[in-house]
Scaffold this motif. Structure first.
Motif, PDB file in Angstrom:
ATOM      1  N   ARG A 247       0.840  -1.195   0.000  1.00 35.02           N
ATOM      2  CA  ARG A 247       0.000   0.000   0.000  1.00 35.02           C
ATOM      3  C   ARG A 247       0.873   1.242   0.000  1.00 35.02           C
ATOM      4  O   ARG A 247       1.857   1.307   0.753  1.00 35.02           O
ATOM      5  N   PRO A 248       0.560   2.245  -0.838  1.00 32.89           N
ATOM      6  CA  PRO A 248       1.371   3.465  -0.853  1.00 32.89           C
ATOM      7  C   PRO A 248       1.413   4.127   0.520  1.00 32.89           C
ATOM      8  O   PRO A 248       0.423   4.133   1.261  1.00 32.89           O
ATOM      9  N   HIS A 249       2.569   4.648   0.878  1.00 33.17           N
ATOM     10  CA  HIS A 249       2.736   5.290   2.181  1.00 33.17           C
ATOM     11  C   HIS A 249       3.790   6.389   2.031  1.00 33.17           C
ATOM     12  O   HIS A 249       4.263   6.667   0.919  1.00 33.17           O
ATOM     13  N   HIS A 250       4.170   7.010   3.138  1.00 31.01           N
ATOM     14  CA  HIS A 250       5.225   8.038   3.098  1.00 31.01           C
ATOM     15  C   HIS A 250       6.208   7.834   4.238  1.00 31.01           C
ATOM     16  O   HIS A 250       5.811   7.718   5.400  1.00 31.01           O
ATOM     17  N   PHE A 251       7.491   7.733   3.905  1.00 35.06           N
ATOM     18  CA  PHE A 251       8.587   7.780   4.867  1.00 35.06           C
ATOM     19  C   PHE A 251       9.600   8.786   4.340  1.00 35.06           C
ATOM     20  O   PHE A 251       9.877   8.815   3.128  1.00 35.06           O
ATOM     21  N   PRO A 252      10.165   9.629   5.199  1.00 34.89           N
ATOM     22  CA  PRO A 252      11.104  10.660   4.722  1.00 34.89           C
ATOM     23  C   PRO A 252      12.340  10.087   4.042  1.00 34.89           C
ATOM     24  O   PRO A 252      12.935  10.748   3.183  1.00 34.89           O
ATOM     25  N   PHE A 253      12.750   8.880   4.417  1.00 35.29           N
ATOM     26  CA  PHE A 253      14.024   8.353   3.919  1.00 35.29           C
ATOM     27  C   PHE A 253      13.857   7.408   2.734  1.00 35.29           C
ATOM     28  O   PHE A 253      14.821   6.856   2.240  1.00 35.29           O
TER      29      PHE A 253
END
Length: 340
Positions: A247-253
């Motif tokens: 599932r698409p998500h967001h992590f800064p790195f």
């Protein structure tokens, strides 16, 4: 005169030995007779006043009296020791028909069992197992992972700061940065270890827990490599029939980033109490390593690419052994731990 004195000492000593009730009183008799100021010692000192021709005879008398007293004293001591032993045996009776006490042999903790299995899977795929410091610099824990100074993850309510530059690591990702700085690609590694976050203790949270983060850096690494690696990992851990979903998500790195779910291995994806009726269980976060993270670690993102992932060790143990409360892993209750 000496003979009379010796006989008097002998009779008194033998009578005192007979009256002695224990080892202490028997020792008092020995000191009174043979001590530095004892009666027998005084007679021996008087030998210098005996005529030379009488000394052999007087010496023999002294030795005879001494031997008689010491023999009686030894006999009395042995009787006391035997009596004490008999009394002790009465109170320390051993029933040889009772079953023997079994030695309780310890075994590995559920976390350790799960970690060993994960490490074995990744080592089989060519990964190195790497460790790093639990007390970490802010730079490695946040800035080098593309988490700037004003990012919410750096909030003191979430992070244990020692001072503005030193903290207890909130993830094992700093080990990845240190590896990128120390080695040239290709890099294939996992970094298991303890991490710390200012969470309240409940069934699914703890201020101290464990993470396993992994990373691959090489030429031509794509998202399909990430999917294939994690799918292989899940099949080895939960079974060949386990399905995966990203599932698409967001992590800064990482960019792009995703969260990975696995089909419920309890119900096969049909929906049950274990998966809360959804048929899927969230297990880890992952993504392609952000070009900025590569560049900050001295790796050219135009030449190399890579992927990274992170999973909670306790989460794996909870899922694999169907434990519904993480606190059970830390309470050291032998009734719980002995099941594993």
């Amino acid at each position: 005169m000496v003979k009379d004195k010796l006989e008097e000492i002998r009779q008194k000593a033998l009578a005192s030995i007979e009256e002695a009730k224990d080892q202490d009183s028997l020792n008092e008799v020995r000191v009174k007779v043979f001590g530095k100021k004892g009666e027998f010692t005084q007679v021996q000192k008087g030998m210098k006043d005996v005529a030379p021709e009488d000394r052999p005879k007087v010496g023999a008398m002294i030795n005879e009296a001494r031997a008689a007293i010491e023999e009686k004293m030894t006999e009395a001591r042995e009787k006391m020791q035997q009596k004490a032993l008999e009394e002790r045996l009465k109170h320390e009776t051993i029933d040889v028909t009772l079953p023997a006490k079994k030695n309780k042999i310890g075994h590995r903790h559920p976390n350790t069992i799960a970690l060993d299995e994960v490490e074995k899977i990744f080592i089989g795929m060519g990964f190195d197992v790497v460790e790093g410091p639990e007390i970490e610099k802010d730079y490695y824990n946040f800035e080098a992972l593309n988490i700037p100074a004003n990012h919410p993850a750096k909030d003191e309510q979430d992070t244990f700061y020692i001072n503005k530059d030193i903290l207890l690591r909130t993830q094992t990702s700093p080990v990845q940065v240190r590896q990128m700085e120390a080695k040239k690609p290709p890099i294939r590694m996992i970094a298991p270890g303890r991490v710390f976050r200012a969470d309240e203790v409940d069934a699914t949270h703890s201020p101290s827990f464990h993470q396993i983060e992994g990373m691959v850096i090489d030429k031509g690494i794509t998202f399909s490599d990430l999917k294939g690696t994690l799918e292989m990992f899940v099949h080895k851990l939960f079974g060949e029939d386990t399905k995966v979903k990203f599932r698409p998500h967001h992590f800064p790195f990482t960019e792009p980033s995703a969260e990975m779910d696995v089909s419920c291995f309890k119900c096969g994806g049909k929906g049950c109490r274990f998966c809360k009726g959804e048929g899927w269980i969230e297990i880890l976060g992952c993504g392609m390593v952000h070009p900025k993270v590569l560049r900050m670690s001295g790796i050219d993102p135009d030449v190399y690419s890579g992927f990274a992932f992170g999973v909670g060790l306790e989460r794996i143990a909870l899922l694999k052994y169907e434990i519904d409360d993480m606190r059970l892993l830390y309470e050291n209750d032998i009734r719980f731990l002995s099941q594993f």
